[in-house]
Enzyme design. Sequence first.
Site: not given
Length: 335
Positions: A155, A151-153
């Site tokens: 975003t 999810l970090y990537a």
Amino acid sequence: MAILVTGSAGFIGFHLSRRLLERGDEVVGVDSLNSYYDPRLKAARLTILQGYPGYRHLQLDLADRERMPAVFAETKPSHVVNLAAQAGVRYSLENPDTYVDSNVVGFLNVLEGCRAYPPRHLLYASTSSIYGNHANMPFSVHDAATHPITLYAATKAANESMAHAYAHLFGIPATGFRFFTVYGPWGRPDMALFKFTDAILKGQPIDVYGQGRMQRDFTYVDDIVDGLVAALDRPPETNSGWDAKNPDPATSAAPWRVLNLGAGRREELMRYIEVLEQKLQKKAQINFLPMQPGDVTATEADTAETRAVLDYAPSTSIETGVAHFVEWYREYYRV
């Protein structure tokens, strides 16, 4: 007019702000000083920045829709560098809401501020994690990076798309920087070098994932800052040769681009640990573990485009960079 730096009390934001202040720029720093990691470390960075007459700090969350417009209305920054974000790959598995609030909603508020008061150039942090399990090595900005695995990537991929939309609609020159495994003094306590150093000095074992076979493009923070500073007054122009039938993922018909900021070489994780042992003069007790969800085996930046556009030439070896970190750590924590 001032340069607006979000995340100014964070790791990279602190180093960039200090570099800008030392060369005589005025910096308006925005940071929420949240408790994702030890707030005392952020406060110590901020104390250094506030020692410069050209620095002004605003404590607020980028996701604050009420206060963010006032920041732009009051400061009317000539340049905007968005480095504030919820970082960490593994943390995103447990706290997804935080990533959407900080990285998506917060960045939207930055874009809206730029829409109301257009800067000469918007620079923002993306990540090497955006390449996911891309098999081509080194990672090139000209290859599609459309399959993030955390999810970090995701975003950060959203940030690149959002910046492109605003560049297209409102002509805001925007450059996204895909950072590769940044390390150095004043680093975050959740980063590998910091955790390894702390554990080794305490005689505790370190957790090494992927059975120690992982490779990373370790990039010293000063080399990252060199790239950001070089880009400030080199905003992207529209790519007149951009072909909509064969679109280049790195450029656009809008004033938008993405660039890699990395050392441009892979290092074995075990070599990184070996250098740290040498600088600490103490052996590590290693607890080998399997790969974690969201991890990739290797990263390496293709910096050809960055070198061409910015005359970017990262030069810090891991031997030098790790030595600087250890020196800072021993002085800061008095160990």
